[in-house]
Design a protein around this motif. Structure first.
Motif, PDB file in Angstrom:
ATOM      1  N   GLY A  46       0.820  -1.211   0.000  1.00  0.00           N
ATOM      2  CA  GLY A  46       0.000   0.000   0.000  1.00  0.00           C
ATOM      3  C   GLY A  46       0.851   1.257   0.000  1.00  0.00           C
ATOM      4  O   GLY A  46       0.545   2.234  -0.694  1.00  0.00           O
ATOM      5  N   ALA A  47       1.931   1.245   0.777  1.00  0.00           N
ATOM      6  CA  ALA A  47       2.820   2.400   0.825  1.00  0.00           C
ATOM      7  C   ALA A  47       3.506   2.623  -0.522  1.00  0.00           C
ATOM      8  O   ALA A  47       3.671   3.766  -0.970  1.00  0.00           O
ATOM      9  N   ALA A  48       3.893   1.526  -1.187  1.00  0.00           N
ATOM     10  CA  ALA A  48       4.519   1.649  -2.506  1.00  0.00           C
ATOM     11  C   ALA A  48       3.527   2.202  -3.528  1.00  0.00           C
ATOM     12  O   ALA A  48       3.877   3.061  -4.358  1.00  0.00           O
ATOM     13  N   ALA A  49       2.271   1.729  -3.456  1.00  0.00           N
ATOM     14  CA  ALA A  49       1.245   2.229  -4.378  1.00  0.00           C
ATOM     15  C   ALA A  49       0.956   3.705  -4.109  1.00  0.00           C
ATOM     16  O   ALA A  49       0.760   4.501  -5.039  1.00  0.00           O
ATOM     17  N   LEU A  50       0.949   4.077  -2.842  1.00  0.00           N
ATOM     18  CA  LEU A  50       0.716   5.472  -2.486  1.00  0.00           C
ATOM     19  C   LEU A  50       1.862   6.349  -2.988  1.00  0.00           C
ATOM     20  O   LEU A  50       1.643   7.465  -3.477  1.00  0.00           O
ATOM     21  N   ALA A  51       3.076   5.836  -2.895  1.00  0.00           N
ATOM     22  CA  ALA A  51       4.232   6.584  -3.410  1.00  0.00           C
ATOM     23  C   ALA A  51       4.069   6.871  -4.897  1.00  0.00           C
ATOM     24  O   ALA A  51       4.379   7.972  -5.371  1.00  0.00           O
ATOM     25  N   ALA A  52       3.556   5.891  -5.634  1.00  0.00           N
ATOM     26  CA  ALA A  52       3.334   6.086  -7.066  1.00  0.00           C
ATOM     27  C   ALA A  52       2.253   7.143  -7.309  1.00  0.00           C
ATOM     28  O   ALA A  52       2.381   7.973  -8.224  1.00  0.00           O
ATOM     29  N   ARG A  53       1.196   7.125  -6.494  1.00  0.00           N
ATOM     30  CA  ARG A  53       0.128   8.119  -6.635  1.00  0.00           C
ATOM     31  C   ARG A  53       0.638   9.533  -6.372  1.00  0.00           C
ATOM     32  O   ARG A  53       0.180  10.493  -6.999  1.00  0.00           O
ATOM     33  N   LEU A  54       1.586   9.645  -5.449  1.00  0.00           N
ATOM     34  CA  LEU A  54       2.069  10.958  -5.034  1.00  0.00           C
ATOM     35  C   LEU A  54       3.341  11.384  -5.753  1.00  0.00           C
ATOM     36  O   LEU A  54       3.922  12.422  -5.427  1.00  0.00           O
ATOM     37  N   ASP A  55       3.771  10.595  -6.732  1.00  0.00           N
ATOM     38  CA  ASP A  55       5.061  10.827  -7.365  1.00  0.00           C
ATOM     39  C   ASP A  55       5.172  12.218  -7.998  1.00  0.00           C
ATOM     40  O   ASP A  55       6.258  12.814  -8.011  1.00  0.00           O
ATOM     41  N   ALA A  56       4.050  12.731  -8.510  1.00  0.00           N
ATOM     42  CA  ALA A  56       4.090  14.042  -9.180  1.00  0.00           C
ATOM     43  C   ALA A  56       4.068  15.211  -8.205  1.00  0.00           C
ATOM     44  O   ALA A  56       4.259  16.361  -8.603  1.00  0.00           O
ATOM     45  N   VAL A  57       3.837  14.910  -6.928  1.00  0.00           N
ATOM     46  CA  VAL A  57       3.780  15.965  -5.912  1.00  0.00           C
ATOM     47  C   VAL A  57       5.178  16.153  -5.329  1.00  0.00           C
ATOM     48  O   VAL A  57       5.879  15.183  -5.035  1.00  0.00           O
ATOM     49  N   HIS A  58       5.568  17.401  -5.155  1.00  0.00           N
ATOM     50  CA  HIS A  58       6.898  17.691  -4.610  1.00  0.00           C
ATOM     51  C   HIS A  58       6.729  18.430  -3.279  1.00  0.00           C
ATOM     52  O   HIS A  58       6.679  19.664  -3.246  1.00  0.00           O
ATOM     53  N   PRO A  59       6.632  17.667  -2.197  1.00  0.00           N
ATOM     54  CA  PRO A  59       6.359  18.300  -0.902  1.00  0.00           C
ATOM     55  C   PRO A  59       7.532  19.118  -0.394  1.00  0.00           C
ATOM     56  O   PRO A  59       8.698  18.775  -0.618  1.00  0.00           O
ATOM     57  N   ALA A  60       7.196  20.177   0.294  1.00  0.00           N
ATOM     58  CA  ALA A  60       8.243  20.998   0.918  1.00  0.00           C
ATOM     59  C   ALA A  60       8.929  20.220   2.025  1.00  0.00           C
ATOM     60  O   ALA A  60      10.128  20.407   2.279  1.00  0.00           O
ATOM     61  N   VAL A  61       8.190  19.348   2.683  1.00  0.00           N
ATOM     62  CA  VAL A  61       8.744  18.529   3.758  1.00  0.00           C
ATOM     63  C   VAL A  61       7.839  17.317   3.959  1.00  0.00           C
ATOM     64  O   VAL A  61       6.642  17.378   3.679  1.00  0.00           O
ATOM     65  N   VAL A  62       8.428  16.231   4.416  1.00  0.00           N
ATOM     66  CA  VAL A  62       7.680  15.022   4.788  1.00  0.00           C
ATOM     67  C   VAL A  62       7.851  14.854   6.292  1.00  0.00           C
ATOM     68  O   VAL A  62       8.969  14.650   6.779  1.00  0.00           O
ATOM     69  N   VAL A  63       6.744  14.948   7.012  1.00  0.00           N
ATOM     70  CA  VAL A  63       6.766  14.886   8.476  1.00  0.00           C
ATOM     71  C   VAL A  63       6.041  13.621   8.904  1.00  0.00           C
ATOM     72  O   VAL A  63       5.025  13.234   8.301  1.00  0.00           O
ATOM     73  N   SER A  64       6.537  12.980   9.946  1.00  0.00           N
ATOM     74  CA  SER A  64       5.963  11.706  10.378  1.00  0.00           C
ATOM     75  C   SER A  64       5.879  11.624  11.893  1.00  0.00           C
ATOM     76  O   SER A  64       6.711  12.185  12.609  1.00  0.00           O
ATOM     77  N   SER A  65       4.878  10.897  12.343  1.00  0.00           N
ATOM     78  CA  SER A  65       4.905  10.399  13.720  1.00  0.00           C
ATOM     79  C   SER A  65       6.192   9.602  13.897  1.00  0.00           C
ATOM     80  O   SER A  65       6.663   8.960  12.951  1.00  0.00           O
ATOM     81  N   PRO A  66       6.766   9.601  15.089  1.00  0.00           N
ATOM     82  CA  PRO A  66       8.015   8.861  15.279  1.00  0.00           C
ATOM     83  C   PRO A  66       7.854   7.346  15.335  1.00  0.00           C
ATOM     84  O   PRO A  66       8.855   6.629  15.334  1.00  0.00           O
ATOM     85  N   LEU A  67       6.629   6.848  15.360  1.00  0.00           N
ATOM     86  CA  LEU A  67       6.425   5.404  15.473  1.00  0.00           C
ATOM     87  C   LEU A  67       6.783   4.707  14.154  1.00  0.00           C
ATOM     88  O   LEU A  67       6.583   5.251  13.065  1.00  0.00           O
ATOM     89  N   GLU A  68       7.290   3.477  14.285  1.00  0.00           N
ATOM     90  CA  GLU A  68       7.897   2.766  13.154  1.00  0.00           C
ATOM     91  C   GLU A  68       6.980   2.663  11.945  1.00  0.00           C
ATOM     92  O   GLU A  68       7.408   2.880  10.797  1.00  0.00           O
ATOM     93  N   ARG A  69       5.711   2.332  12.156  1.00  0.00           N
ATOM     94  CA  ARG A  69       4.813   2.126  11.011  1.00  0.00           C
ATOM     95  C   ARG A  69       4.624   3.395  10.198  1.00  0.00           C
ATOM     96  O   ARG A  69       4.449   3.339   8.978  1.00  0.00           O
ATOM     97  N   CYS A  70       4.664   4.535  10.862  1.00  0.00           N
ATOM     98  CA  CYS A  70       4.546   5.810  10.152  1.00  0.00           C
ATOM     99  C   CYS A  70       5.844   6.171   9.447  1.00  0.00           C
ATOM    100  O   CYS A  70       5.826   6.643   8.302  1.00  0.00           O
ATOM    101  N   VAL A  71       6.968   5.969  10.110  1.00  0.00           N
ATOM    102  CA  VAL A  71       8.258   6.285   9.496  1.00  0.00           C
ATOM    103  C   VAL A  71       8.479   5.411   8.256  1.00  0.00           C
ATOM    104  O   VAL A  71       8.977   5.891   7.225  1.00  0.00           O
TER     105      VAL A  71
END
Length: 231
Positions: free
Chosen positions: A36-61
């Protein structure tokens, strides 16, 4: 102001097992979660975020790293999972027998998890974290900036409830599935909610009465967010 893309982490074994993982360390993505994360990466590939922020928990990172496209992932404690206290690690089946379960469903603004955090506190620190970072990115990158925030179901629901002007007692009406995208654009006058629980998948689950029953069992929201419809 910038636009924040709120992303729930991918599916975990705890989601499938019906266990409230909370802040338990070492809970990572399962095979479907990684897909699912790989598929989501493909969906978001055209977006260029200023920053990627995450919860510190492993599943989010793990999810954030998959969608970051080589960018640095910044962690923020304001986006971390609710501290479910003594509920952590217990099965949802057992938790449904607790008196507090009904309060979680019907009056979440009054909930304080035993030896844990209140849902009001979750909303306060998550909204503060999102709004503060959004304002800072707007000042640095301008109003057209987009950024990713990878977090947990109840945390994202709390942020969405605030953006929608909903009382926290109504936030259980929202559903946030694994690897879903919810989008909020903050402006000086009001937030605009552009997407909620967008998974980009087909709607085949609507053809399956069994899956609809799983989603709507007794009308209860799944504390912690559940595993979604992928099986």
């Amino acid at each position: 102001m910038p636009t924040v893309v709120l992303i729930r982490h991918g599916r975990t074994t705890a989601n499938v097992a019906g266990v409230l993982a909370g802040r338990t360390p070492g809970v990572g993505l399962d095979d479907i979660g990684r897909e699912g994360a790989a598929a989501l990466a493909a969906r978001l590939d055209a977006v260029h975020p200023a920053v990627v922020v995450s919860s510190p928990l492993e599943r989010c990172v793990q999810t954030a790293t998959a969608i970051a496209g080589g960018r640095e992932v910044v962690t923020d404690d304001g986006l971390t999972e609710c501290h479910y206290g003594d509920w952590t690690g217990r099965s949802l089946t057992d938790l449904r027998r607790e008196k507090l379960w009904k309060v979680v469903q019907e009056h979440p603004s009054g909930v304080v998890f035993p030896s844990g955090e209140s849902l009001r506190a979750v909303q306060r620190r998550a909204v503060d974290a999102v709004r503060a970072r959004d304002a800072a990115l707007g000042a640095e990158h301008g109003p057209g900036a987009v950024w990713f925030a990878v977090s947990h179901a109840d945390v994202i629901k709390a942020v969405l409830a605030d953006a929608l002007g909903m009382h926290l007692d109504h936030f259980q009406r929202l559903v946030v599935d694994p690897c879903s995208v919810s989008i909020v654009s903050f402006t000086e006058r009001r937030p605009f909610v552009l997407r909620v629980n967008d998974t980009g998948g087909d709607l085949g689950f609507l053809r399956s009465p069994a899956r609809r029953r799983r989603r709507a069992t007794r009308g209860d929201a799944v504390v912690g967010g559940g595993a979604g419809d992928a099986r």
